[in-house]
Design an enzyme around this catalytic site. Structure first.
Site, mmCIF file in Angstrom:
data_model
loop_
_atom_site.group_PDB
_atom_site.id
_atom_site.type_symbol
_atom_site.label_atom_id
_atom_site.label_comp_id
_atom_site.label_asym_id
_atom_site.label_seq_id
_atom_site.Cartn_x
_atom_site.Cartn_y
_atom_site.Cartn_z
ATOM 1 N N GLN A 1 -10.390 2.835 22.944
ATOM 2 C CA GLN A 1 -9.905 1.733 22.101
ATOM 3 C C GLN A 1 -10.336 0.409 22.720
ATOM 4 O O GLN A 1 -9.830 0.020 23.778
ATOM 5 C CB GLN A 1 -8.378 1.833 22.039
ATOM 6 C CG GLN A 1 -7.708 0.820 21.168
ATOM 7 C CD GLN A 1 -6.190 0.933 21.285
ATOM 8 O OE1 GLN A 1 -5.670 1.531 22.228
ATOM 9 N NE2 GLN A 1 -5.470 0.367 20.354
ATOM 10 N N SER B 1 -8.243 -4.817 23.897
ATOM 11 C CA SER B 1 -7.821 -5.863 24.836
ATOM 12 C C SER B 1 -9.000 -6.638 25.389
ATOM 13 O O SER B 1 -10.048 -6.070 25.664
ATOM 14 C CB SER B 1 -7.065 -5.235 26.002
ATOM 15 O OG SER B 1 -5.981 -4.505 25.520
ATOM 16 N N GLU C 1 -0.053 3.825 17.635
ATOM 17 C CA GLU C 1 -0.143 3.868 19.100
ATOM 18 C C GLU C 1 1.244 3.890 19.727
ATOM 19 O O GLU C 1 1.516 4.634 20.655
ATOM 20 C CB GLU C 1 -0.928 2.647 19.598
ATOM 21 C CG GLU C 1 -0.989 2.557 21.115
ATOM 22 C CD GLU C 1 -1.909 1.437 21.608
ATOM 23 O OE1 GLU C 1 -2.231 0.523 20.827
ATOM 24 O OE2 GLU C 1 -2.308 1.499 22.777
ATOM 25 N N GLU D 1 7.668 -7.308 26.515
ATOM 26 C CA GLU D 1 8.085 -8.624 26.006
ATOM 27 C C GLU D 1 7.610 -8.807 24.559
ATOM 28 O O GLU D 1 8.357 -9.262 23.691
ATOM 29 C CB GLU D 1 7.509 -9.760 26.879
ATOM 30 C CG GLU D 1 8.084 -9.826 28.286
ATOM 31 C CD GLU D 1 7.485 -8.797 29.234
ATOM 32 O OE1 GLU D 1 6.490 -8.148 28.857
ATOM 33 O OE2 GLU D 1 8.031 -8.621 30.347
ATOM 34 N N SER E 1 -8.977 2.471 28.606
ATOM 35 C CA SER E 1 -8.760 3.840 29.083
ATOM 36 C C SER E 1 -9.828 4.749 28.487
ATOM 37 O O SER E 1 -10.189 4.593 27.311
ATOM 38 C CB SER E 1 -7.386 4.353 28.653
ATOM 39 O OG SER E 1 -6.389 3.449 29.041
HETATM 40 C C1 LIG Z 1 -2.530 1.738 31.927
HETATM 41 C C2 LIG Z 1 -3.074 0.832 30.853
HETATM 42 C C3 LIG Z 1 -3.950 1.334 29.920
HETATM 43 C C4 LIG Z 1 -4.467 0.511 28.919
HETATM 44 N N1 LIG Z 1 -5.354 1.051 28.025
HETATM 45 C C5 LIG Z 1 -5.903 0.244 27.082
HETATM 46 C C6 LIG Z 1 -6.906 0.752 26.196
HETATM 47 O O1 LIG Z 1 -7.276 1.932 26.263
HETATM 48 N N2 LIG Z 1 -7.474 -0.067 25.286
HETATM 49 C C7 LIG Z 1 -7.094 -1.373 25.185
HETATM 50 O O2 LIG Z 1 -7.628 -2.059 24.319
HETATM 51 N N3 LIG Z 1 -6.150 -1.901 26.018
HETATM 52 C C8 LIG Z 1 -5.563 -1.131 26.965
HETATM 53 N N4 LIG Z 1 -4.621 -1.650 27.839
HETATM 54 C C9 LIG Z 1 -4.341 -3.094 27.761
HETATM 55 C C10 LIG Z 1 -2.963 -3.473 27.312
HETATM 56 O O3 LIG Z 1 -2.780 -3.210 25.950
HETATM 57 C C11 LIG Z 1 -2.812 -4.972 27.655
HETATM 58 O O4 LIG Z 1 -2.814 -5.039 29.082
HETATM 59 C C12 LIG Z 1 -1.550 -5.575 27.116
HETATM 60 O O5 LIG Z 1 -1.642 -5.685 25.724
HETATM 61 C C13 LIG Z 1 -1.212 -6.945 27.718
HETATM 62 O O6 LIG Z 1 -2.283 -7.815 27.764
HETATM 63 P P1 LIG Z 1 -2.655 -8.573 29.143
HETATM 64 O O7 LIG Z 1 -2.764 -7.541 30.213
HETATM 65 O O8 LIG Z 1 -3.857 -9.441 28.907
HETATM 66 O O9 LIG Z 1 -1.408 -9.492 29.511
HETATM 67 P P2 LIG Z 1 -1.032 -10.893 28.880
HETATM 68 O O10 LIG Z 1 -1.151 -10.832 27.419
HETATM 69 O O11 LIG Z 1 -1.801 -11.963 29.604
HETATM 70 O O12 LIG Z 1 0.494 -11.012 29.235
HETATM 71 C C14 LIG Z 1 0.995 -11.493 30.491
HETATM 72 C C15 LIG Z 1 2.519 -11.555 30.403
HETATM 73 O O13 LIG Z 1 2.937 -12.507 29.411
HETATM 74 C C16 LIG Z 1 3.819 -11.890 28.481
HETATM 75 N N5 LIG Z 1 3.647 -12.457 27.137
HETATM 76 C C17 LIG Z 1 2.476 -12.702 26.501
HETATM 77 N N6 LIG Z 1 2.710 -13.184 25.261
HETATM 78 C C18 LIG Z 1 4.055 -13.227 25.096
HETATM 79 C C19 LIG Z 1 4.916 -13.627 24.027
HETATM 80 N N7 LIG Z 1 4.451 -14.088 22.868
HETATM 81 N N8 LIG Z 1 6.262 -13.520 24.231
HETATM 82 C C20 LIG Z 1 6.754 -13.070 25.414
HETATM 83 N N9 LIG Z 1 5.987 -12.688 26.453
HETATM 84 C C21 LIG Z 1 4.661 -12.761 26.301
HETATM 85 C C22 LIG Z 1 3.431 -10.434 28.501
HETATM 86 O O14 LIG Z 1 4.435 -9.599 28.040
HETATM 87 C C23 LIG Z 1 3.134 -10.221 29.981
HETATM 88 O O15 LIG Z 1 4.292 -9.969 30.724
HETATM 89 C C24 LIG Z 1 -4.085 -0.858 28.850
HETATM 90 C C25 LIG Z 1 -3.200 -1.380 29.819
HETATM 91 C C26 LIG Z 1 -2.708 -0.557 30.816
HETATM 92 C C27 LIG Z 1 -1.762 -1.145 31.830
#
Ligand SMILES: Cc1cc2nc3c(=O)[nH]c(=O)nc-3n(C[C@H](O)[C@H](O)[C@H](O)COP(=O)(O)OP(=O)(O)OC[C@H]3O[C@@H](n4cnc5c(N)ncnc54)[C@H](O)[C@@H]3O)c2cc1C
Length: 402
Positions: free
Chosen positions: A115, A118, A239, A372, A156
């Protein structure tokens, strides 16, 4: 004639399949292909696409019969993204040609999916994504190839994947939710570069993916141009149920190894841990039954935003229960000796030790949408509470401050 829509009907189908295809004599893949063609892969899918158009609940009957006959399964953990996210999206938005091309090898596990959602700098603000897709012939519907450039992260299984579901920006001149289009991306295209990312467990389950001049034929677009956000909602809602809502037996899932250690090793027990274990045991049971309810909802149509609540509960419980397990086991629970770089095909929560479970569960509140952001979804879309202020709603994506 027995109806497909009854337990007896699907049992009869299973008997026919087994009579014509002996699982003991066939290669597992040949059996799985035959099972798909017999409509016994996912019975709720349409006929001709691995199903019988039967109620989803009858799948459990099929699975039990085939397991009892010693038939191979398609290792759902290894191909979870394909099954949980790509398949329901292709079923809902795919053309007939796409459904027939992609669903069978997806289900049998011949083709693994990942997928590409991100992005660095977008993350939870998924609609803020920058990866661009530009149509080579410059416009018109039913036109030529799309050329994709950008970067994805935390992907992933990208290292095992043959195909990816991908969202990309196709129109920067409209507000951010409108100019997105959804594609199926060929991971073997020369413009796709996959680089491992090591995580807290030491292994590299996910990757950075760089997309440079990736050529995607228009026939691999899912849904209309500019409608990608709507298509992605189907993926995301599925998902959350796929991550948080798998069918478990009573005392299954993360609570199982802790309850087993508690029963088998009385020397570890303390009154304080007893109270905490019981509280979490009850909560795990409530979450398990809640998941059953959401699966029933799924069986009669598309999953709703309620799946976000399920995924939230799953993440919180996994972290609390794995934390309790480490405390219960003391030093033994902290032991995590093997930091060899491996590229696993599955997340193996139960085949590994407590230290692994504790570390890997940290990701549960991030993957598939952070807790969140899921709380925001539950607040706004389930409870109808006032929405977060969104000043960027009517501004063209290209004019947003970055
Ligand atoms: C083990 C693992 C597997 C994954 N696999 C995939 C995959 O296969 N494909 C894929 O596309 N993605 C994947 N992801 C990505 C995952 O979906 C993203 O990490 C996630 O959506 C958060 O984005 P970010 O890491 O950029 O954090 P950010 O969006 O930068 O967030 C940072 C912090 O701010 C908070 N925050 C942000 N916006 C808000 C809001 N509006 N209100 C309150 N709090 C907020 C968040 O909750 C978080 O605590 C994976 C992540 C992990 C950990």
């Amino acid at each position: 004639m027995t109806s497909n829509a009854t337990p007896e009907g699907v049992r009869a189908r299973v008997r026919e399949l087994l009579a014509a295809h002996d699982p003991a004599a066939l290669e597992p893949l040949d059996f799985l292909r035959a099972r798909f063609d017999a409509g016994l892969a996912w019975v709720h899918f349409p006929e001709g696409l691995g199903g019988l158009g039967a109620p989803r609940a009858l799948q459990a009957v099929v699975d039990a019969e085939l397991a009892a006959a010693g038939a191979p399964d398609n290792d759902p953990r290894r191909i979870g993204i394909g099954l949980g996210m790509a398949a329901p999206t292709i079923l809902r938005y795919g053309t007939e040609e796409q459904k027939h091309r992609f669903l069978r090898p997806l289900w049998t596990g011949e083709e693994v999916w990942c997928q590409l959602f991100s992005e660095p700098g977008a993350g939870s603000d998924l609609a803020g994504l920058r990866t661009r897709a530009v149509r080579e012939d410059g416009g018109g519907d039913g036109g030529g190839d799309w050329i994709v450039d950008g970067q994805k992260v935390w992907t992933s299984s990208a290292h095992n994947a043959r195909w990816a579901i991908l969202i990309a920006r196709t129109d920067p001149d409209v507000p951010k939710h409108q100019g997105i289009t959804y594609f199926v991306c060929d991971m073997t295209d020369p413009g796709v570069e996959v680089r491992p990312l090591r995580q807290i467990t030491g292994e590299a389950e996910f990757n950075e993916v760089f997309l440079t001049g990736v050529r995607i034929p228009d026939a691999h677009r899912l849904g209309a141009v500019g409608e990608g956000w709507r298509v992605a909602q189907t993926t995301l809602m599925n998902e959350r149920v796929a991550i948080g809502g798998s069918a478990l037996p009573r005392e299954g899932g993360m609570i199982a190894p802790v309850a087993a250690a508690w029963r088998e090793r009385p020397g570890l027990r303390t009154p304080e841990l007893h109270d905490r274990l019981l509280t979490l045991w009850v909560e795990a049971e409530v979450a398990r039954l809640g998941a059953e309810r959401v699966r029933q909802q799924l069986a009669v149509g598309a999953p709703g935003p309620e799946g976000s609540g399920l995924k939230l509960a799953f993440a919180r419980l996994n972290q609390q229960i794995s934390g309790l397990e480490v405390e219960l086991l003391g030093e033994e629970g902290l032991r995590y000796g093997d930091w060899t770089m491996v590229r696993p095909q599955t997340v193996d929560f139960y085949g590994r030790d407590a230290g692994y479970r504790y570390l890997r569960a940290k990701g549960n509140s991030i993957e598939g949408g952070t807790s969140e952001v899921l709380r925001n979804i539950v607040a706004e879309r389930v409870l109808g509470l006032p929405a977060e202020p969104r000043i960027d709603k009517d501004v063209a994506w290209k004019d947003l401050p970055r």
